[in-house]
Write an enzyme that holds these catalytic residues in place. Structure first.
Site, PDB file in Angstrom:
ATOM      1  N   CYS A   1       0.841  -1.209   0.000  1.00 33.78           N
ATOM      2  CA  CYS A   1       0.000   0.000   0.000  1.00 33.78           C
ATOM      3  C   CYS A   1       0.875   1.258   0.000  1.00 33.78           C
ATOM      4  O   CYS A   1       0.586   2.225  -0.711  1.00 33.78           O
ATOM      5  CB  CYS A   1      -0.930   0.001   1.206  1.00 33.78           C
ATOM      6  SG  CYS A   1      -2.037  -1.429   1.265  1.00 33.78           S
ATOM      7  N   ASP A   2       1.926   1.232   0.787  1.00 31.76           N
ATOM      8  CA  ASP A   2       2.898   2.324   0.827  1.00 31.76           C
ATOM      9  C   ASP A   2       3.500   2.519  -0.562  1.00 31.76           C
ATOM     10  O   ASP A   2       3.524   3.630  -1.104  1.00 31.76           O
ATOM     11  CB  ASP A   2       3.972   1.975   1.868  1.00 31.76           C
ATOM     12  CG  ASP A   2       5.095   2.992   1.952  1.00 31.76           C
ATOM     13  OD1 ASP A   2       5.870   3.128   0.978  1.00 31.76           O
ATOM     14  OD2 ASP A   2       5.218   3.642   3.002  1.00 31.76           O
TER      15      ASP A   2
END
Length: 172
Positions: free
Chosen positions: A65-66
């Site tokens: 997600c980062d």
């Protein structure tokens, strides 16, 4: 009652139930209401007239997600200011604000769906078993038509960044 779709997506290899319709290219983009980092309501209409890349992630504080949010943040420079990038997760607005500050994210609007899961239910990304969003990417043109859809089949995999970016460029 919202539509439920079982087994279209897996989370850690396990099938999950997605709540909401499966969005299709060509349809009018559904409206939704989420919160910005200052807990103010934001809707699809808040960005009317713009091309929108909507990057959906389970939680900003996980590796993929980062990376997904950073990738779209970097791509923003080449897309021009008629394209906005929205990252939607069920993270709290406070968490999103802190994460953006620590990560130096300035080109992506991080938006929280934690209150009502309004986005997740409208776009079929709400994972019922986990109360999180599945990984997905949508591109919506300036007239609110969906021009690109990707529901990533395994939440622990990356989306097709290039295809989404190309769809945004083609919508211009």
């Amino acid at each position: 009652m919202s539509e439920e779709r079982k087994g279209e997506v897996t989370f850690g290899g396990n099938p999950v139930t997605l709540v909401g319709p499966k969005i299709q290219v060509g349809q009018k983009a559904p409206e939704f209401e989420v919160l910005d980092n200052d807990r103010k309501p934001v809707t699809l209409s808040s960005f009317a007239g713009k091309i929108r890349i909507i990057s959906v992630v389970p939680s900003l504080e996980t590796g993929i997600c980062d990376a997904q949010t950073r990738k779209f943040n970097e791509a923003a420079a080449s897309l021009g200011n008629h394209v906005v990038i929205l990252t939607i997760s069920a993270d709290l607005p406070f968490t999103q604000k802190r994460w953006c500050a620590a990560a130096g994210i300035e080109q992506v609007h991080t938006l929280s769906d934690h209150m009502e899961m309004s986005f997740g239910k409208a776009y079929g990304t709400y994972m019922k078993e986990h109360r999180l969003e599945c990984r997905a990417v949508f591109v919506i043109d300036s007239s609110d038509r969906v021009v690109y859809v990707e529901y990533v089949p395994e939440v622990a995999q990356h989306p097709n960044y290039e295809a989404a970016i190309e769809a945004a460029k083609a919508a211009q």
